[in-house]
Design a protein around this motif. Structure first.
Motif, PDB file in Angstrom:
ATOM      1  N   GLY A  62     -28.474  -3.877  79.120  1.00 47.60           N
ATOM      2  CA  GLY A  62     -27.006  -3.681  78.885  1.00 47.60           C
ATOM      3  C   GLY A  62     -26.130  -4.452  78.577  1.00 47.60           C
ATOM      4  N   ALA A  63     -27.093  -5.560  77.897  1.00 45.50           N
ATOM      5  CA  ALA A  63     -26.100  -6.795  76.702  1.00 45.50           C
ATOM      6  C   ALA A  63     -26.504  -6.337  75.681  1.00 45.50           C
ATOM      7  CB  ALA A  63     -26.228  -8.363  77.220  1.00 45.50           C
ATOM      8  N   LEU A  64     -27.856  -5.571  75.399  1.00 51.70           N
ATOM      9  CA  LEU A  64     -27.602  -5.450  74.090  1.00 51.70           C
ATOM     10  C   LEU A  64     -27.270  -4.138  73.191  1.00 51.70           C
ATOM     11  CD1 LEU A  64     -31.143  -5.762  72.227  1.00 51.70           C
ATOM     12  CD2 LEU A  64     -32.015  -3.425  73.230  1.00 51.70           C
ATOM     13  N   VAL A  65     -26.635  -4.956  71.976  1.00 53.28           N
ATOM     14  CA  VAL A  65     -26.306  -3.928  70.681  1.00 53.28           C
ATOM     15  C   VAL A  65     -26.662  -2.612  71.127  1.00 53.28           C
ATOM     16  CG1 VAL A  65     -24.716  -3.632  69.028  1.00 53.28           C
ATOM     17  CG2 VAL A  65     -25.243  -5.737  70.009  1.00 53.28           C
ATOM     18  N   PRO A  66     -25.835  -0.629  71.324  1.00 50.74           N
ATOM     19  CA  PRO A  66     -26.940  -0.244  71.193  1.00 50.74           C
ATOM     20  C   PRO A  66     -27.189   0.392  69.482  1.00 50.74           C
ATOM     21  CG  PRO A  66     -24.200   0.132  71.840  1.00 50.74           C
ATOM     22  CD  PRO A  66     -23.873  -1.246  71.733  1.00 50.74           C
ATOM     23  N   TYR A  67     -28.681   0.927  69.599  1.00 50.25           N
ATOM     24  CA  TYR A  67     -29.419   1.062  68.458  1.00 50.25           C
ATOM     25  C   TYR A  67     -28.023   1.540  67.378  1.00 50.25           C
ATOM     26  CZ  TYR A  67     -32.773   2.755  65.330  1.00 50.25           C
ATOM     27  OH  TYR A  67     -33.037   3.238  64.334  1.00 50.25           O
ATOM     28  N   GLY A  68     -27.626   2.712  67.833  1.00 48.86           N
ATOM     29  CA  GLY A  68     -26.623   3.821  67.180  1.00 48.86           C
ATOM     30  C   GLY A  68     -25.393   2.718  66.424  1.00 48.86           C
ATOM     31  N   ILE A  73     -24.612   1.131  60.755  1.00 45.64           N
ATOM     32  CA  ILE A  73     -24.521  -0.078  59.657  1.00 45.64           C
ATOM     33  C   ILE A  73     -24.816   0.480  58.721  1.00 45.64           C
ATOM     34  CG2 ILE A  73     -24.686  -2.538  59.132  1.00 45.64           C
ATOM     35  CD1 ILE A  73     -23.999  -3.148  61.775  1.00 45.64           C
ATOM     36  N   SER A  74     -26.170   1.088  58.754  1.00 43.16           N
ATOM     37  CA  SER A  74     -27.096   1.666  57.855  1.00 43.16           C
ATOM     38  C   SER A  74     -27.046   2.277  56.691  1.00 43.16           C
ATOM     39  CB  SER A  74     -28.739   1.783  58.756  1.00 43.16           C
ATOM     40  OG  SER A  74     -29.393  -0.005  58.777  1.00 43.16           O
ATOM     41  N   TYR A  95     -23.459   3.471  57.183  1.00 46.39           N
ATOM     42  CA  TYR A  95     -23.097   2.964  56.145  1.00 46.39           C
ATOM     43  C   TYR A  95     -23.074   2.251  54.205  1.00 46.39           C
ATOM     44  CZ  TYR A  95     -17.869   0.134  54.635  1.00 46.39           C
ATOM     45  OH  TYR A  95     -16.865   0.037  53.530  1.00 46.39           O
ATOM     46  N   GLU A  96     -23.790   1.430  54.651  1.00 46.34           N
ATOM     47  CA  GLU A  96     -24.546   0.627  53.374  1.00 46.34           C
ATOM     48  C   GLU A  96     -24.745   1.353  52.595  1.00 46.34           C
ATOM     49  OE1 GLU A  96     -24.799  -3.004  52.752  1.00 46.34           O
ATOM     50  OE2 GLU A  96     -23.730  -3.687  54.306  1.00 46.34           O
ATOM     51  N   ASP A  97     -26.080   3.144  52.722  1.00 47.39           N
ATOM     52  CA  ASP A  97     -26.120   3.558  51.888  1.00 47.39           C
ATOM     53  C   ASP A  97     -25.616   4.670  52.120  1.00 47.39           C
ATOM     54  OD1 ASP A  97     -29.032   3.243  52.877  1.00 47.39           O
ATOM     55  OD2 ASP A  97     -29.413   4.313  53.974  1.00 47.39           O
ATOM     56  N   ARG A  98     -23.871   4.977  51.867  1.00 51.11           N
ATOM     57  CA  ARG A  98     -22.665   5.486  51.791  1.00 51.11           C
ATOM     58  C   ARG A  98     -23.057   4.762  49.944  1.00 51.11           C
ATOM     59  NH1 ARG A  98     -19.393   7.822  56.233  1.00 51.11           N
ATOM     60  NH2 ARG A  98     -20.927   8.600  56.754  1.00 51.11           N
ATOM     61  N   LYS A  99     -21.910   3.202  50.463  1.00 52.27           N
ATOM     62  CA  LYS A  99     -21.535   3.050  49.460  1.00 52.27           C
ATOM     63  C   LYS A  99     -22.414   2.521  48.334  1.00 52.27           C
ATOM     64  CE  LYS A  99     -22.339  -2.179  51.123  1.00 52.27           C
ATOM     65  NZ  LYS A  99     -22.046  -2.823  51.748  1.00 52.27           N
ATOM     66  N   LEU A 149     -23.898   6.282  71.845  1.00 53.35           N
ATOM     67  CA  LEU A 149     -23.233   6.456  70.122  1.00 53.35           C
ATOM     68  C   LEU A 149     -24.089   6.401  69.041  1.00 53.35           C
ATOM     69  CD1 LEU A 149     -20.722   3.022  70.613  1.00 53.35           C
ATOM     70  CD2 LEU A 149     -20.537   5.941  71.479  1.00 53.35           C
ATOM     71  N   GLY A 150     -23.790   7.363  68.629  1.00 53.25           N
ATOM     72  CA  GLY A 150     -24.606   7.819  67.201  1.00 53.25           C
ATOM     73  C   GLY A 150     -23.357   7.327  66.024  1.00 53.25           C
ATOM     74  N   PRO A 151     -23.891   7.492  64.609  1.00 48.97           N
ATOM     75  CA  PRO A 151     -23.160   7.239  63.434  1.00 48.97           C
ATOM     76  C   PRO A 151     -21.800   8.080  63.210  1.00 48.97           C
ATOM     77  CG  PRO A 151     -25.939   7.526  62.978  1.00 48.97           C
ATOM     78  CD  PRO A 151     -25.610   8.075  64.361  1.00 48.97           C
ATOM     79  N   GLU A 152     -22.007   8.919  63.638  1.00 55.53           N
ATOM     80  CA  GLU A 152     -20.770   9.840  63.576  1.00 55.53           C
ATOM     81  C   GLU A 152     -19.634   9.749  64.807  1.00 55.53           C
ATOM     82  OE1 GLU A 152     -23.699  10.876  67.368  1.00 55.53           O
ATOM     83  OE2 GLU A 152     -23.732  10.709  64.822  1.00 55.53           O
ATOM     84  N   ALA A 153     -19.609   8.768  65.972  1.00 50.17           N
ATOM     85  CA  ALA A 153     -18.801   7.781  66.663  1.00 50.17           C
ATOM     86  C   ALA A 153     -18.277   6.842  65.732  1.00 50.17           C
ATOM     87  CB  ALA A 153     -19.892   7.533  67.309  1.00 50.17           C
ATOM     88  N   PHE A 154     -18.741   6.777  65.065  1.00 51.67           N
ATOM     89  CA  PHE A 154     -17.900   5.540  64.022  1.00 51.67           C
ATOM     90  C   PHE A 154     -17.776   5.558  62.519  1.00 51.67           C
ATOM     91  CE2 PHE A 154     -21.593   3.223  65.773  1.00 51.67           C
ATOM     92  CZ  PHE A 154     -20.605   2.161  66.920  1.00 51.67           C
TER      93      PHE A 154
END
Length: 928
Positions: A420-426, A431-432, A434-438, A694-699
């Motif tokens: 539960g404490a692990l940051v979701p893979y999504g 972040i990846s 967003y990095e590719d997009r910019k 969560l997936g990338p679309e949620a952000f």
């Protein structure tokens, strides 16, 4: 296979992966969350998940194992929101519906008996490779894949199989037992349908041998089968409760419908998969069940007809029931599961009851009622009453809701969520993204645009010849000195010399000419071969023009592909020749200028000296008739320089903006904002934690807000682009004005005008040299590449012509009844037939012989006739039709005599049959 159940768990269903799974989970945590979390912090969660996995891998037919499967499945779904879909571990699972006999030859390990421990150890070894695999053990197919979805699919299938087994274990001797059995079967059907509709479409697995069994074609009939078993339980309850015959008949009809549907889907699965997807005893069992309940439905409906005084309907339905019972017993003889003795006993009992009722009903009708027996097609169809439906357990439908569910929740609790404490893979994936997009934005919207505009400016400068014109104006400030050689022109002359000059160009042109001639000669050779073969074919064809049995393809048809290819390459060679002529015209035009440039500074100075001498001999135009001379201080020149400087400044500004934007993009870190958004979305979920997936679309809203800072940069890029476009237009207009003023001030007879034109011509000639050199090199590469293609064509034509020659020699020999050595046609061809010895290939029989075609000769056989018959001595014989056909051809051509000879009479030896093509009626193709 336990009891009446059609599904059972394979033993072992999977291998124990305690060690490899722990290592794989630690690696997965480190790979995507190592910056924020250490794998040791999740040691307890890893241990708990491994224990759940081991419990599922060794499931028993007990309700506790079902709860373990639900718990592990829920944790897998939740872990899928935290970890990557692929783990560095292959999960091995038994595939109970994959026939190992089909795949044994291609499996990684041969089928052999193996102890449970040895099997598990081997599968763990395979799984540790983190690669998909298929392997056979003791007749059981094991397949491993690295995705969590694969693990989830197998766990769900194991749960469905366990539910089916639990339902089969119920004694069904009271209402509660039947109710539990119906619930288990309905849940099993729902889980199998859930696999087909939700899980299987998301499986993206590599091919293995043996393959996995998770296909819709295999799973759909299982879902229908378990639902049919649930309906059967309901029917059993109705019978035990003594419901009316009409009601029981409708329930039995629904059971029959479901078993029929399962049978149809099972057979369709075999057609779709190309192999036997289920054991044959399964299909036989379902067939028996189908006819059993069809008979039961008609029997019960006959009782209803009797009660309603429909005596003709009763007899007809009893006949139908009797036929279904016979079909069921016939199917039972083909093989049933070991536990089916009770089914056959029920069938025999039902058969006896039906026969007794049929005997009674016929007697009563004949003596009392005298009603006509209703035709079977006129009977009212018994509409099935389906009372069951697939019900997906809430543990499978909403697994995340069941994790951490409290007492007030409607969902059963499956324990606390692990990791539960692990940051979701999504979030990391977002972040990846967003990095590719910019990075893509900077590369496409800024840097690519800058490079494009720089190229446009350079191209415009070269087309306007601005650097050269301005340098000429600077060099002419002290006066019109015809002996001055501009530095820019000297640089171009050195470039011509460094590229090899005229000797190098002439050498390349000579190579091009030789290769062109070579290619033309190869093409002519191929054409000559085809023409020679066509002439030979025409000569032989005219020789046998009167025979209806000569059906050999004409040369124009048999060699059509070669001639078509020949004409294509001839056209290509012709176009290449036209290109060579264009290059030659360029050489003729610019050769004098190249000679001057090759001489270097001295040659250019001498050419300028000649211009001055010619000018002094010519007639000078009065100065009063000339326009004011254009110099470097003229207003138009100053204005042009100013515009040119503005253009260079705009390019420099764009380059600076691109660099600043690059730094801004590299420094744009949204990691912290994504983590805050993840926490907000997780804490704000109101549906039992489902929002954690969560997936990338949620952000996307966050990304849209972050990209606003780049919009101003896009506007600035647009302003610079518009400014450069305007400056280039100004440069073109001012260059045109400058040229007009220079032309007006320097008539063609003026020395300065002639010098300027001469220097401009030499400058252009330097560029033309590089252009022609590239053209010649390209032409040489073209001819070099074309040469092997032409050679292949010529060789192919030669081989084909030789094959045709051998073919015609054989045909002529057969038509003339002589050996090849004595064939007049062979002698008539002269040198062409003997130009090169050809090794006769092994004979191949044509599969396209038609009526009227001659038989295929057999290598090494002698043709003889005995008692009016034709036979082949050695290793073959001709059938009667072939003998009659050959005799007819011999009689038509006047060959042989009517006097029969003994089988031992000597005959001219026959040549081996060629492998090229077919006899008459066939299509002779090269390489057949």
């Amino acid at each position: 296979m336990a009891g009446r159940n059609m599904l059972s768990l394979p033993i072992p269903s999977s291998a124990n992966l305690s060690g490899p799974l722990s290592i794989a989970l630690r690696q997965a945590i480190t790979s995507h969350a190592g910056e924020m979390h250490h794998a040791d912090a999740f040691a307890s969660d890893i241990s708990s998940l491994v224990q759940l996995r081991n419990a599922v891998a060794s499931m028993e037919e007990h309700f506790a194992s079902l709860e373990a499967a639900y718990r592990y499945h829920a944790q897998l779904v939740f872990a899928g929101t935290k970890l990557s879909a692929d783990l560095p571990l292959a999960f091995p699972w038994a595939q109970p519906f994959v026939s190992t006999s089909v795949w044994a030859s291609s499996s990684s390990t041969s089928t052999r008996p193996a102890a449970l421990a040895e099997t598990a150890a081997e599968l763990v070894s395979q799984a540790s490779n983190a690669e998909s695999f298929g392997i056979n053990f003791g007749g059981m197919a094991f397949v491993g894949h690295t995705t969590l979805e694969w693990e989830r699919a197998n766990v769900l299938f194991a749960a469905a199989a366990l539910l089916s087994s639990l339902a089969a274990q119920e004694p069904r001797n009271d209402g509660n037992s039947i109710k539990r059995a119906v619930g288990f079967f309905q849940a099993a059907s729902a889980i199998l349908s859930h696999l087909v509709d939700v899980v299987v479409p998301g499986l993206r697995l590599e091919e293995t041998s043996p393959p996995h069994g998770f296909t819709a074609a295999r799973l759909r009939p299982l879902a229908t089968l378990t639902l049919a078993q649930a309906q059967e339980c309901f029917w059993q309850k109705a019978v035990s409760d003594g419901m009316k015959p009409g009601t029981v008949a409708k329930l039995a009809a629904a059971v029959e419908d479901l078993y029929s549907q399962a049978l149809t889907e099972g057979k369709q699965a075999e057609a779709d998969e190309g192999v036997e997807t289920f054991p044959r005893t399964w299909l036989n069992h379902i067939t028996v069940k189908r006819h059993h309940f069809a008979a039961a439905s008609q029997f019960r409906k006959s009782q209803d007809d009797l009660a309603s005084s429909r005596y003709g309907d009763e007899i007809s339905r009893l006949h139908l029931a009797e036929g279904h019972v016979k079909s069921a017993l016939a199917a039972a003889k083909k093989g049933l599961p070991a536990s089916s003795e009770a089914i056959q006993s029920d069938l025999r009992g039902l058969q006896g009851v039906i026969e007794g009722n049929l005997k009674r009903s016929k007697k009563d009708n004949d003596l009392i009622y005298l009603e006509p027996v209703t035709p079977a097609g006129s009977l009212t169809v018994v509409q099935g009453a389906r009372m069951v439906q697939a019900k997906l357990p809430v543990e499978v439908a909403r697994p995340i809701d069941c994790l951490g569910a409290g007492s007030g929740s409607d969902a059963p609790s499956l324990g606390r969520p692990l990791f539960g404490a692990l940051v979701p893979y999504g979030a990391h994936l977002a972040i990846s993204v967003y990095e590719d997009r910019k990075e893509s934005w900077w590369r496409d919207a800024v840097e690519a645009k800058r490079q494009e505009l720089e190229a446009v400016v350079r191209s415009t400068m070269e087309s306007l010849d601005l650097p050269h014109v301005l340098n000429e104006l600077d060099s002419s400030r002290a006066g019109s000195n015809a002996d001055t050689v501009p530095p820019s022109l000297l640089s171009k002359a050195h470039q011509v010399q460094s590229e090899g000059g005229l000797p190098h160009l002439e050498q390349l042109r000579g190579d091009v000419s030789r290769m062109a001639q070579l290619n033309a000669s190869i093409l002519a050779e191929a054409r000559s071969t085809l023409d020679g073969e066509a002439r030979e074919d025409s000569e032989v064809r005219s020789q046998f023009a009167g025979s209806k049995h000569w059906t050999r393809q004409e040369s124009s048809i048999a060699g059509q592909s070669y001639r078509k290819r020949l004409e294509e390459l001839a056209g290509t060679l012709k176009m290449a020749g036209e290109s060579d002529k264009v290059v030659q015209s360029k050489v003729d035009k610019w050769l004098p200028s190249w000679q001057i440039l090759e001489a270097g500074e001295q040659g250019i100075a001498q050419s300028l000296e000649r211009l001055r001498a010619e000018h002094e001999e010519g007639e000078l135009i009065p100065a009063s008739s000339r326009a004011p001379k254009v110099t470097s201080s003229s207003p138009i020149v100053r204005d042009l320089r100013k515009t040119l400087e503005a253009t260079e400044d705009a390019l420099a500004e764009f380059a600076s903006l691109s660099g600043e934007t690059r730094s801004l993009v590299r420094g744009d870190d949204v990691r912290e904002k994504v983590m805050r958004e993840t926490a907000r979305l997780s804490s704000g979920s109101n549906d039992g934690g489902a929002a954690l997936d969560l997936g990338p679309e949620a952000f996307e809203p966050l990304f849209a807000a972050e990209f606003k800072k780049y919009r101003s940069l896009e506007v600035e890029v647009g302003h610079i682009e518009a400014s450069l476009s305007n400056l280039l237009q100004q440069l073109q207009a001012k260059r045109a004005t400058l040229q007009e003023q220079m032309d007006a001030a320097r008539p063609s007879s003026d020395l300065s005008s002639r010098v300027s034109a001469h220097l401009l011509n030499l400058c252009t000639a330097a560029g033309k040299y590089s252009e022609v050199l590239a053209n010649v090199s390209e032409g040489l590469n073209f001819y070099n590449g074309l040469s092997p293609i032409l050679r292949d064509l010529a060789d192919g034509c030669l081989d084909w012509a030789r094959a045709r020659g051998i073919d015609v020699e054989t045909l002529v020999a057969r038509f003339e009844g002589t050996s090849l050595s004595g064939s007049g046609a062979a002698k008539a061809r002269g040198s062409q037939a003997s130009a090169a010895p050809v090794a006769t290939p092994s004979p191949r029989r044509s599969t396209r012989n038609k009526a009227g075609a001659t038989g295929t000769p057999v290598s090494g056989a002698k043709k003889t006739r005995s008692s009016g018959r034709i036979a082949l001595e050695g290793n073959g014989t001709l059938d009667d039709e072939e003998e009659d056909e050959l005799a007819a051809v011999q009689k038509e051509l006047g060959l042989g005599d009517d006097t029969p000879t003994s089988a031992s009479s000597s005959a001219p030896p026959q040549p081996p049959a060629p492998q090229w093509g077919a006899w008459s009626g066939g299509s002779i193709q090269f390489g057949d």
